[in-house]
Design an enzyme around this catalytic site. Structure first.
Site, short mmCIF file in Angstrom:
data_model
loop_
_atom_site.label_atom_id
_atom_site.label_comp_id
_atom_site.label_asym_id
_atom_site.label_seq_id
_atom_site.Cartn_x
_atom_site.Cartn_y
_atom_site.Cartn_z
N ASP A 240 0.63 -1.28 -0.19
CA ASP A 240 -0.26 0.03 0.46
C ASP A 240 0.83 1.16 0.30
O ASP A 240 1.88 1.60 0.89
CB ASP A 240 -0.96 0.37 1.33
N GLU B 181 -14.30 1.54 -1.04
CA GLU B 181 -14.46 1.38 1.05
C GLU B 181 -15.82 2.22 1.36
O GLU B 181 -15.91 3.74 1.35
CB GLU B 181 -13.42 1.69 1.48
O1 KIV Z 1 -4.98 0.11 4.63
C1 KIV Z 1 -5.86 -0.73 4.42
O2 KIV Z 1 -5.68 -1.72 5.82
C2 KIV Z 1 -6.48 -0.56 3.55
C3 KIV Z 1 -7.56 -1.24 3.25
C4 KIV Z 1 -8.89 -1.14 3.63
C5 KIV Z 1 -8.35 -1.83 2.29
O3 KIV Z 1 -6.46 -0.01 2.45
#
Ligand code: KIV
Length: 304
Positions: A89, A188
């Protein structure tokens, strides 16, 4: 099918799952033991989410976590996974400034942590960033609806798409991310009815979190799913266990046993042959420690 028999999840396999209407299972994970559990449980996608800022690092929001911190977590998760696709991420501030910054950050996840793909938040300028990363050869997952990195600008942590205008924005962002080459998109905190209308219009899989049952898959944050996190729990969270009270109970029991000297017991302690112990006692009585090297007794053979 056992973990050993399962084939690693590929992007064509994900596309096939959407076509076949096979639900896609995604979780977040932030460390080696959690990754091993995700592997053993047979999930399809694992996200090293920037939610680590809150669940693991104790910040009040996701924005403070740095790329260096995320990489430490992602490497640990990598070591525990074989079959799920590993998603890094992109944390706040690591991709917004330019396409070059976004590509460089995405490459760090691939080169330094072994992530297969990356995720970024929002439409708008993020669409260009997604396109640039895809062109650089790294697959990208998009994320629309409630995007926690910019929650303040959205008016707080609240559901998006609850007015027609706001739903149009989600639709436009999702279509733009798909056109930019994203292989999947997270929705989300989006009304279930909006997902139900939009998901069939998208050719890429949609993974929902608080987006109802019509999405192609679901994602939950590890600490929410297992009931470990003590902070605020969103309406869309379902806890499949309550591990935090169990953890408090176990650590409390350990503390009590240490204080009352009932731990460690004989079963947790190492033994020594009586004659060796007697010899050691004689040594303490009659010899000085400086002569230890000459003292009889095979110290090296002691198993620990
Ligand atoms: O950072 C995270 O955990 C997310 C999820 C909620 C999809 O983006």
């Amino acid at each position: 099918m056992s973990a050993a028999e399962r084939a690693p999840i590929s992007l064509p396999r994900l596309a096939e799952m959407k076509l076949n209407a096979e639900p896609i299972v995604m979780v977040t994970a932030y460390d080696f033991p959690s990754a091993e559990v995700a592997e053993a449980a047979g999930v399809d996608l694992v996200l090293v989410g920037d939610t680590a800022a809150m669940t693991v690092l104790g910040h009040p929001s996701t924005t403070p976590v740095s790329m260096d911190e995320m990489l430490v977590l992602a490497r640990a998760v990598r070591r525990g996974l074989r079959t799920p696709l590993l998603i890094g991420d992109l944390p706040f501030g690591s991709y917004e400034l330019s396409n070059e910054q976004a590509i460089a950050t995405a490459m760090r996840y691939v080169k330094e942590a072994g992530c297969e793909v990356v995720k970024l938040e929002r439409g708008g300028a993020s669409v260009e960033r997604a396109r640039a990363i895809v062109r650089a050869g790294i697959a990208v997952m998009g994320h629309v609806g409630l995007t926690p990195q910019t929650a303040t600008a959205l008016g707080g942590f609240k559901a998006q798409g609850r007015t027609a205008d706001s739903a149009v924005k989600i639709a436009e962002e999702a279509l733009a991310l798909q056109a930019a080459g994203c292989f999947a998109i997270v929705f989300e905190a989006v009304p279930a009815a909006i997902s139900a209308v939009l998901v069939p219009k998208l050719s890429v899989p949609v993974i929902g979190i608080g987006a109802g049952p019509a999405t192609d898959g679901q994602v939950l944050v590890w600490h929410d799913l297992l009931g470990i996190y003590g902070g605020h729990t969103a309406k869309f969270v379902k806890r499949y266990a309550e591990l935090r009270p169990e953890m408090v109970r176990a650590v409390g029991a350990y503390a009590s046993e240490v204080r009352e000297r009932s731990f460690p017991g004989p079963e947790h302690s190492y033994s020594i042959e009586p004659e060796e112990l007697d010899a050691f006692r004689r040594y303490l009585e009659h010899e000085s420690l400086a002569n230890a090297a000459e003292f009889g007794g095979d110290w090296s053979a002691t198993e620990i």
